[in-house]
Write a protein that holds these residues in place. Structure first.
Motif, mmCIF file in Angstrom:
data_model
loop_
_atom_site.group_PDB
_atom_site.id
_atom_site.type_symbol
_atom_site.label_atom_id
_atom_site.label_comp_id
_atom_site.label_asym_id
_atom_site.label_seq_id
_atom_site.Cartn_x
_atom_site.Cartn_y
_atom_site.Cartn_z
ATOM 1 N N ALA A 1 -5.024 -6.241 6.208
ATOM 2 C CA ALA A 1 -5.127 -5.854 4.804
ATOM 3 C C ALA A 1 -4.053 -6.591 4.020
ATOM 4 N N ARG A 2 -4.318 -6.731 2.728
ATOM 5 C CA ARG A 2 -3.361 -7.404 1.850
ATOM 6 C C ARG A 2 -3.109 -6.559 0.620
ATOM 7 N N GLU A 3 -1.927 -6.749 0.079
ATOM 8 C CA GLU A 3 -1.590 -6.106 -1.174
ATOM 9 C C GLU A 3 -2.431 -6.732 -2.283
ATOM 10 N N ILE A 4 -2.864 -5.938 -3.220
ATOM 11 C CA ILE A 4 -3.700 -6.422 -4.314
ATOM 12 C C ILE A 4 -2.814 -7.148 -5.323
ATOM 13 N N PRO A 5 -3.156 -8.408 -5.676
ATOM 14 C CA PRO A 5 -2.340 -9.173 -6.627
ATOM 15 C C PRO A 5 -2.264 -8.501 -7.995
ATOM 16 N N GLY A 6 -1.165 -8.765 -8.685
ATOM 17 C CA GLY A 6 -1.043 -8.288 -10.049
ATOM 18 C C GLY A 6 0.273 -7.607 -10.366
ATOM 19 N N ASN A 7 0.900 -6.998 -9.371
ATOM 20 C CA ASN A 7 2.131 -6.261 -9.645
ATOM 21 C C ASN A 7 3.397 -7.025 -9.278
ATOM 22 N N VAL A 8 3.285 -7.964 -8.350
ATOM 23 C CA VAL A 8 4.453 -8.740 -7.914
ATOM 24 C C VAL A 8 4.062 -10.217 -7.822
ATOM 25 N N SER A 9 5.064 -11.086 -7.706
ATOM 26 C CA SER A 9 4.791 -12.510 -7.582
ATOM 27 C C SER A 9 4.056 -12.801 -6.273
ATOM 28 N N PHE A 10 3.394 -13.944 -6.233
ATOM 29 C CA PHE A 10 2.575 -14.321 -5.081
ATOM 30 C C PHE A 10 3.372 -14.304 -3.775
ATOM 31 N N SER A 11 4.622 -14.776 -3.812
ATOM 32 C CA SER A 11 5.427 -14.837 -2.586
ATOM 33 C C SER A 11 5.799 -13.454 -2.055
ATOM 34 N N LYS A 12 5.730 -12.446 -2.912
ATOM 35 C CA LYS A 12 6.067 -11.091 -2.482
ATOM 36 C C LYS A 12 4.859 -10.302 -1.999
ATOM 37 N N LEU A 13 3.637 -10.830 -2.186
ATOM 38 C CA LEU A 13 2.447 -10.108 -1.748
ATOM 39 C C LEU A 13 2.494 -9.889 -0.242
ATOM 40 N N VAL A 14 2.230 -8.681 0.176
ATOM 41 C CA VAL A 14 2.391 -8.267 1.559
ATOM 42 C C VAL A 14 1.064 -8.313 2.309
ATOM 43 N N THR A 15 1.133 -8.748 3.568
ATOM 44 C CA THR A 15 0.004 -8.708 4.492
ATOM 45 C C THR A 15 0.335 -7.703 5.589
ATOM 46 N N ILE A 16 -0.640 -6.864 5.903
ATOM 47 C CA ILE A 16 -0.467 -5.841 6.936
ATOM 48 C C ILE A 16 -1.455 -6.115 8.053
ATOM 49 N N GLU A 17 -0.964 -6.141 9.286
ATOM 50 C CA GLU A 17 -1.819 -6.277 10.449
ATOM 51 C C GLU A 17 -1.638 -5.028 11.304
ATOM 52 N N VAL A 18 -2.754 -4.441 11.714
ATOM 53 C CA VAL A 18 -2.728 -3.263 12.574
ATOM 54 C C VAL A 18 -3.423 -3.635 13.877
ATOM 55 N N LEU A 19 -2.731 -3.434 14.978
ATOM 56 C CA LEU A 19 -3.291 -3.717 16.298
ATOM 57 C C LEU A 19 -3.477 -2.398 17.035
ATOM 58 N N ILE A 20 -4.703 -2.125 17.453
ATOM 59 C CA ILE A 20 -5.031 -0.901 18.177
ATOM 60 C C ILE A 20 -5.122 -1.253 19.655
ATOM 61 N N ASP A 21 -4.295 -0.631 20.466
ATOM 62 C CA ASP A 21 -4.249 -0.940 21.898
ATOM 63 C C ASP A 21 -5.283 -0.110 22.648
ATOM 64 N N LYS A 22 -6.485 -0.656 22.751
ATOM 65 C CA LYS A 22 -7.568 0.059 23.430
ATOM 66 C C LYS A 22 -7.381 0.068 24.946
ATOM 67 N N SER A 23 -6.602 -0.875 25.469
ATOM 68 C CA SER A 23 -6.448 -0.979 26.928
ATOM 69 C C SER A 23 -5.684 0.199 27.523
ATOM 70 N N THR A 24 -4.814 0.826 26.734
ATOM 71 C CA THR A 24 -4.045 1.961 27.244
ATOM 72 C C THR A 24 -4.474 3.287 26.615
ATOM 73 N N ALA A 25 -5.501 3.256 25.790
ATOM 74 C CA ALA A 25 -5.941 4.466 25.094
ATOM 75 C C ALA A 25 -6.525 5.475 26.071
ATOM 76 N N THR A 26 -6.252 6.737 25.792
ATOM 77 C CA THR A 26 -6.849 7.833 26.552
ATOM 78 C C THR A 26 -7.732 8.623 25.593
ATOM 79 N N GLU A 27 -8.308 9.705 26.082
ATOM 80 C CA GLU A 27 -9.137 10.536 25.211
ATOM 81 C C GLU A 27 -8.321 11.190 24.098
ATOM 82 N N THR A 28 -7.025 11.344 24.329
ATOM 83 C CA THR A 28 -6.202 12.067 23.360
ATOM 84 C C THR A 28 -5.099 11.238 22.707
ATOM 85 N N GLU A 29 -4.782 10.055 23.226
ATOM 86 C CA GLU A 29 -3.678 9.266 22.674
ATOM 87 C C GLU A 29 -4.051 7.799 22.567
ATOM 88 N N THR A 30 -3.634 7.187 21.461
ATOM 89 C CA THR A 30 -3.842 5.760 21.258
ATOM 90 C C THR A 30 -2.576 5.163 20.665
#
Length: 115
Positions: free
Chosen positions: A42-71
């Protein structure tokens, strides 16, 4: 380049986690641009800060160790800003998203590990 990371272990069925994370990121005013079963970008929506300050977010879900109750999931939040101050824009967004994950009503947080 500013870059902040954190890992979480959450108690939620794995089949619901991706949709819940996408909703959470959108609620944080982030634009989800790409996702797969174990990755969200996901990325921050442009408009509130300069281009160099726009933030990118990466989320990694570890399915290899996931259980029925914990991820395990990891987030990486970064931008092109030099982190010359401790409280820079990237850090503020990191703290905001981290807090949103930690306090979400959609799962029980088992563990939070800042990187």
């Amino acid at each position: 380049m500013a870059r902040y990371t954190c890992s979480f272990i959450v108690s939620v069925p794995i089949e619901h986690l991706q949709a819940l994370l996408i909703d959470l990121l959108q609620d944080c005013d982030l634009d989800v641009q790409y996702y797969t079963a174990d990755y969200i970008m996901a990325r921050e929506i442009p408009g509130n800060v300069s281009f160099s300050k726009l933030v990118t977010i990466e989320v990694l879900i570890d399915k290899s160790t996931a259980t029925e109750t914990e991820t395990r999931l990891s987030i990486v939040i970064k931008n092109e800003e030099l982190p010359l101050q401790l409280n820079n824009h990237c850090r503020q967004i990191f703290d905001f998203v981290k807090q949103a994950i930690e306090h979400s009503r959609h799962w029980h947080l088992i563990e939070s590990i800042a990187g």
